[in-house]
Design an enzyme around this catalytic site. Structure first.
Site, PDB file in Angstrom:
ATOM      1  CG  HIS A  16      -2.032  -0.973   1.551  1.00  0.00           C
ATOM      2  ND1 HIS A  16      -3.116  -1.020   0.889  1.00  0.00           N
ATOM      3  CD2 HIS A  16      -1.454  -2.606   1.318  1.00  0.00           C
ATOM      4  CE1 HIS A  16      -4.129  -2.029   1.046  1.00  0.00           C
ATOM      5  NE2 HIS A  16      -2.973  -2.569   1.334  1.00  0.00           N
ATOM      6  CG  ASP A 119      -4.087   2.693   2.345  1.00  0.00           C
ATOM      7  OD1 ASP A 119      -3.634   1.746   1.166  1.00  0.00           O
ATOM      8  OD2 ASP A 119      -4.929   1.767   2.624  1.00  0.00           O
ATOM      9  CG  HIS A 367       1.926 -13.992  -3.442  1.00  0.00           C
ATOM     10  ND1 HIS A 367       2.781 -12.985  -4.181  1.00  0.00           N
ATOM     11  CD2 HIS A 367       1.661 -12.221  -2.495  1.00  0.00           C
ATOM     12  CE1 HIS A 367       2.878 -11.749  -4.138  1.00  0.00           C
ATOM     13  NE2 HIS A 367       2.224 -11.549  -3.233  1.00  0.00           N
TER      14      HIS A 367
END
Length: 482
Positions: A16, A119, A367
């Site tokens: 982030h 965010d 992933h």
């Protein structure tokens, strides 16, 4: 002297924070009228974020981009709690408020406050922006399709009183307006399948609807269908600005005394083009001991060259971040390193961007974190999916089924403390995925990856879709500043 100042508030997780800093750079590079101050909240434990932000603060010469580090919280929170991030952000509100007040009083303030960029997990900070009478924009660091899914599930929950947690362990398929294919419930993120977390998580979707705009780290040509669906789902103005990537420097200091990164690149230099499969599972990803053994067995049997980033999982119930594994023989099958010495290399931390950029890399077992996905697309490296946590199962589904850019090893594999999921993917399944990834050289999938790679670069240059979208965002900020 800038006319207007934006306040950026990231969540201090690497994926982030890096996206937000790169976006801040885009804005100040693009328009001299804007300056950015990034308020860095600190987790109550040491993490990679600290060294990253410290190095940024010293390397940034730009007078219109600065960092303010908020005091670290001394509380001892429950990291395994699904409410950890929510509680952490709430507890930082007074510090953010104080920092804003000090900014307004300081002579160092470079312009009038024009708005907040928050965010996706900091949406409750919209309250502070409202108090100050400035607009809020949300930076969404996942895909447009996932944003659509969040908005859809939130309206199902709040308007139609659907209990989303009932989809846990369900074989159902859902209609999701941001996808062209039915979505298997088994790839929904744990946050919407757990009673404790579903409301706070979907609460972010509700708050995003009240923002002035949502900035998404994607691009028009990658997710045209998903982006078109968002207006119908009640999203405010959407600005696809991606791919927002840090391609210059590594975001983490090299482990093991700083030599390991050089060793990795030297080893790759010796390998034939497109011959190496790279296995890496993100800054918070690690595999259990039994899964490591199955992975090793699959790699050895596949016969393909490999570069494997292997980390030690955190102790049960502890902080998520894995640590370096000083002696890989502790977890690998006996004799594995000797038997694969001529074709493989097991490493700890990996300089992922540099590795993906290397011509020896032919495939990426990932992933499916969204930043890693965008990096892989940028460098034209086909992926095989082994998602672990967060929204990675959804990303894997989007990549394999919706976009046709990846091979499935497993789309619904989970390694998430909230789900008590301990199933292991067998060596046979992993080997099959690796062979498909590395041996289908002229496949439709590889063509799509190469096309997406070309487009991901074109969108950022003058006249490209993300370039134009950034221009629209800046115009909106300057036209709506108080």
């Amino acid at each position: 002297m800038a006319d207007a100042e934006l306040l950026f508030i990231p969540t201090p997780g690497m994926g982030h924070l890096v996206a937000m800093v790169e976006m801040a750079k885009l804005i100040v590079d693009r328009d001299p009228r804007l300056s950015v101050t990034v308020l860095v909240m600190k987790f109550p434990f040491d993490s990679d974020v600290d060294s990253y932000t410290n190095s940024l603060a010293t390397s940034m010469a730009a007078s219109r981009l600065r960092f303010i580090h908020l005091p670290r919280e001394n509380a001892n929170p429950d990291f395994s709690s699904g409410q950890f991030i929510t509680n952490f952000v709430e507890s930082n509100k007074p510090r953010v408020k104080q920092a804003i007040a000090e900014l307004a009083d300081s002579a160092g303030s470079t312009g009038r406050l024009a708005g907040f960029v928050l965010d996706m997990f900091c949406t409750t900070m919209i309250d502070l922006a409202d108090e100050l009478g400035v607009p809020s924009y949300v930076l969404f660091t996942s895909s447009a399709a996932f944003l659509g899914m969040m908005l859809h599930l939130q309206s199902l929950q709040d308007e139609y009183h659907v209990d989303i947690t009932e989809y846990k362990d369900s074989a159902a398929e859902l209609d999701c307006p941001s996808l062209t294919n039915p979505l298997p419930a088994k790839v929904l993120p744990p946050l919407v399948l757990t009673k404790e977390t579903v409301r706070p998580f979907l609460g972010h979707a509700k708050r995003m609807r009240a923002a002035k705009g949502i900035i998404v780290n994607t691009f028009e040509e990658l997710e045209p269908y998903a982006l078109r669906s968002l207006a119908g789902l009640g999203a405010p103005a959407v600005y696809p600005l991606g791919p927002i990537l840090n391609l210059k420097g590594e975001t983490q200091t090299k482990a093991c005394g700083g030599h390991q990164g050089n060793d990795i690149m030297e080893w790759l230099d010796e390998q034939p083009p497109s011959s190496v499969v790279f296995l890496c599972f993100g800054s918070m990803g690690s595999l259990g001991e039994e899964q490591v053994k199955e992975m090793a067995c699959a790699l050895e049997r596949s016969g393909h060259r490999f570069l494997w980033s292997l980390r030690r999982p955190p102790p049960k119930g502890k902080v998520w971040f894995p640590s370096e594994l000083m002696d890989p023989t502790e977890v690998l099958p006996e004799g594995f390193l000797d038997r694969t010495a001529t074709i493989g290399k097991v490493i700890g931390w990996a300089p992922q961007v540099a590795v993906l950029a290397h011509p020896a890399i032919g495939g990426f077992v990932s992933h499916c974190g969204w930043n890693s996905t965008l990096e892989s697309i940028w460098f034209g490296v086909a992926m095989a999916t082994l998602p672990l946590y967060g929204e990675q199962q959804f990303n894997a589904f989007e990549l394999v089924v919706e976009l046709g850019l990846a091979v499935e090893i497993k789309m619904d594999y989970r390694r998430d403390p909230r789900m008590n999921s301990d199933f292991v993917v067998t060596a046979d399944v992993i080997e099959g995925g690796i062979k498909k990834l590395m041996e289908e050289v002229d496949s439709e999938r590889r063509k799509k990856v190469n096309e997406a790679s070309e487009k991901s670069k074109m969108v950022l240059i003058e006249g490209g879709s993300s370039y134009l979208s950034l221009g629209c965002l800046i115009e909106d900020i300057l036209n709506n500043k108080p």
